[in-house]
Write an enzyme that holds these catalytic residues in place. Structure first.
Site, mmCIF file in Angstrom:
data_model
loop_
_atom_site.group_PDB
_atom_site.id
_atom_site.type_symbol
_atom_site.label_atom_id
_atom_site.label_comp_id
_atom_site.label_asym_id
_atom_site.label_seq_id
_atom_site.Cartn_x
_atom_site.Cartn_y
_atom_site.Cartn_z
ATOM 1 N N GLN A 117 52.468 16.861 -32.412
ATOM 2 C CA GLN A 117 52.296 15.702 -33.286
ATOM 3 C C GLN A 117 53.517 15.491 -34.176
ATOM 4 O O GLN A 117 53.919 14.349 -34.427
ATOM 5 C CB GLN A 117 51.040 15.865 -34.140
ATOM 6 N N ASP A 140 50.629 25.557 -42.089
ATOM 7 C CA ASP A 140 49.189 25.639 -42.271
ATOM 8 C C ASP A 140 48.864 25.156 -43.688
ATOM 9 O O ASP A 140 49.429 25.658 -44.663
ATOM 10 C CB ASP A 140 48.767 27.099 -42.086
ATOM 11 N N GLU A 158 41.062 12.312 -43.877
ATOM 12 C CA GLU A 158 40.215 12.874 -42.814
ATOM 13 C C GLU A 158 40.879 14.064 -42.119
ATOM 14 O O GLU A 158 40.805 14.202 -40.896
ATOM 15 C CB GLU A 158 39.869 11.781 -41.796
ATOM 16 N N HIS A 162 39.149 20.037 -41.323
ATOM 17 C CA HIS A 162 39.498 21.117 -40.402
ATOM 18 C C HIS A 162 39.611 22.471 -41.109
ATOM 19 O O HIS A 162 39.687 23.501 -40.443
ATOM 20 C CB HIS A 162 40.832 20.820 -39.713
#
Length: 330
Positions: A117, A140, A158, A162
């Site tokens: 990505q 991270d 959003e 995760h």
């Protein structure tokens, strides 16, 4: 091809539908999210464009127009302007990053733990001339390699759903913000109507988690409390899904037809399904692509069912502030 099949199989094994446990998903959240986005990013970009999120939508608005308006809303809530350094937590391929940077003239850093990505985001930044003012950090979000009090504002669209530990990720965001500055959050949450004792509710929640690479969806109350526990002052809270003139899930509802979002309609998804099946048969697409397409269908069905029953929202908006006297933890 072998890696693609392996990633798909390992990803599925994390999930309740296939016997995976919540604690396993939490402890392996980074691997879970990476495998998920390695598999689905191209599908997302094909069906959704560069911005992988939802938003409220007015009648007469296209999906893309509604997403841009939502990104502008976030920029305005944060008071962004030229000269400000902004952090996009879990930036995807950078669709919102680019839109917010152009709208506000602020410099935006996208933080993402997925190498593919980021490489795609850099290509798109270069294509629109934003390589000098916008950048990416591969990291991270539970442990950011960023000094304390670096940014003038931060937002997460959003993405922090995760995280295995909401307090942990919000605390990291608080740490890298300058004192007194704002954090805008769109969080995926189960609403007050969700009943963990209801087997249908649990099944819908599991479908959403499977199709979207999530360890465990939190409730709205848990989200607010986690922000407070992380050191934030909560300024305002609103489930934006409640006031949307058109349902936020409209692009995913296979019973609806839209020329603007044809690829996401029942007919468009059927055509995509058959195209992927054909390409996989001809060995043009990697083996396992059809299975990936299928669990994205599961995700869409779960999201629509969750929305129609009122037990799930993807746009629970919270505006929070880092207190002026907040000091870094030692």
């Amino acid at each position: 091809v072998t890696c693609h099949i392996s990633a798909r199989s390992e990803y599925e094994n994390y999930h309740e539908i296939y016997g995976g446990e919540v604690e396993s998903r939490k402890s392996n959240y980074a691997d879970l999210a990476n495998k998920y986005y390695d598999l689905v990013t191209s599908f997302y970009e094909y069906g959704w464009g560069e911005s992988f999120h939802f938003g409220s939508r007015w009648k007469g608005e296209t999906l893309r127009e509604s997403l841009k308006r939502h990104e502008h809303f976030l920029a305005l809530q944060l008071g962004l302007k030229k000269g400000m350094k902004v952090l996009d937590v879990g930036c995807g391929i950078g669709g919102p990053l680019r839109e917010i940077a152009r709208f506000s003239s602020a410099s935006v850093t996208g933080l993402n733990n997925n190498a593919y990505q980021i490489s795609r985001g850099k290509e798109l930044n270069f294509s629109v001339g934003l390589s000098e003012t916008c950048n990416f950090v591969k990291a991270d979000f539970m442990n950011m390699p960023i000094p304390d009090a670096t940014f003038d504002a931060a937002y997460a669209i959003e993405a922090t759903c995760h995280a295995p530990d909401a307090v942990g990720v919000y605390r990291e965001i608080c740490r890298v913000l300058k004192p007194g500055q704002l954090f805008a959050l769109d969080e995926w949450c189960m609403t007050d109507k969700y009943d963990p004792g209801n087997s249908r509710h649990r099944s819908i929640k599991a479908e959403i988690e499977l199709g979207n690479g999530l360890p465990d969806i939190r409730t709205t109350k848990q989200c607010i409390q986690a922000l407070k526990d992380a050191g934030f002052e909560v300024v305002s809270v609103k489930d934006l899904a409640e006031d949307s003139p058109l349902p936020w899930y409209l692009p995913l509802d296979s019973s609806q037809f839209s020329l603007n979002g044809f690829r996401l309609t029942r007919v468009g998804r059927f055509i995509t399904h058959m195209l992927v099946k054909t390409l996989e048969f001809l060995h043009v697409a990697p083996q396992g692509s059809l299975r990936v397409s299928s669990f994205l269908e599961t995700a869409a069905e779960g999201l629509v069912k969750g929305a129609k029953e009122g037990i799930f929202t993807p746009i629970f908006f919270v505006l929070a502030r880092k207190p002026l006297d907040k000091q870094p933890e030692i």
